[in-house]
Scaffold this motif. Structure first.
Motif, PDB file in Angstrom:
ATOM      1  N   ARG A 126      90.238  36.811  52.526  1.00 49.06           N
ATOM      2  CA  ARG A 126      89.250  36.702  51.451  1.00 49.06           C
ATOM      3  C   ARG A 126      89.061  38.051  50.772  1.00 49.06           C
ATOM      4  O   ARG A 126      89.029  38.149  49.549  1.00 49.06           O
ATOM      5  CB  ARG A 126      87.903  36.222  52.006  1.00 49.06           C
ATOM      6  N   LYS A 180      91.946  38.887  48.542  1.00 51.07           N
ATOM      7  CA  LYS A 180      91.894  38.086  47.319  1.00 51.07           C
ATOM      8  C   LYS A 180      90.898  38.707  46.346  1.00 51.07           C
ATOM      9  O   LYS A 180      91.171  38.854  45.159  1.00 51.07           O
ATOM     10  CB  LYS A 180      91.438  36.670  47.673  1.00 51.07           C
ATOM     11  N   ARG A 181      89.722  39.071  46.877  1.00 51.99           N
ATOM     12  CA  ARG A 181      88.687  39.687  46.049  1.00 51.99           C
ATOM     13  C   ARG A 181      89.206  40.973  45.416  1.00 51.99           C
ATOM     14  O   ARG A 181      89.022  41.217  44.240  1.00 51.99           O
ATOM     15  CB  ARG A 181      87.452  39.992  46.895  1.00 51.99           C
ATOM     16  N   LYS A 200      89.668  41.778  41.486  1.00 52.46           N
ATOM     17  CA  LYS A 200      89.019  42.936  40.883  1.00 52.46           C
ATOM     18  C   LYS A 200      90.030  43.743  40.063  1.00 52.46           C
ATOM     19  O   LYS A 200      89.774  44.135  38.937  1.00 52.46           O
ATOM     20  CB  LYS A 200      88.451  43.824  41.991  1.00 52.46           C
TER      21      LYS A 200
END
Ligand SMILES: [Zn+2]
Length: 156
Positions: A139, A142-143, A147
């Motif tokens: 996660r 992915k973030r 960004k």
């Protein structure tokens, strides 16, 4: 009796010379107890550590003894259990004489270290991190990627 010798999994491993019955306590994970902060400071430049979190995780055992040689496996024959502040390695199944002892490290909180696993089990998840930690990392990655993408789009 437990002995230390070279292991297929990683460097040195811990082997039993006698059969061990399922559910028996094998050996205690011993070593001085230090705070998590102290451990972080002490080992910040060290590639290998033998730390074992106890209680709520604010204290760790700075491994010193035979149990610190037990390697990780994704299909282990041992598990760890905490009994009144003491960490014990226990047999998950009957173990034969000559087998290497392993438990699932279920690592968490490992910075950028990949903690790759070479246990060779058919169910190997390729990492010594716990399932939850792997999900958390995926996660986070992915973030981070999202960004980066957002930044790029803005720059245009
Ligand atoms: Zn594995």
């Amino acid at each position: 009796m437990l002995i230390i010798r070279s292991s297929q999994i990683h460097a040195a491993g811990c082997y039993t010379t006698e059969p061990i019955k399922k559910r028996s306590r094998i050996v205690e994970y011993t070593g001085p107890r230090i705070s998590k902060d102290e451990a972080d400071k002490k080992y910040q430049d060290s590639p290998t550590t033998y730390l074992f979190g106890v209680g709520d995780g604010s204290k760790v055992i700075d491994g010193h003894g035979i149990a610190m040689f037990i390697n990780h496996s994704c299909d282990p024959n041992c598990e760890t259990g905490e009994v009144r502040g003491h960490v014990w390695i226990k047999a998950l199944r009957d173990i034969e004489a000559g087998e290497e002892l392993t438990y699932d490290y279920n690592l968490y909180d490992g910075d950028d270290d990949e903690a790759l696993c070479n246990c060779g089990a058919p169910t190997c998840r390729g990492s010594m991190y716990s399932h939850d930690e792997l999900k958390r990392r995926a996660r986070a990655a992915k973030r981070a990627a999202a960004k980066k993408l957002a930044k790029k789009t803005k720059a245009k």
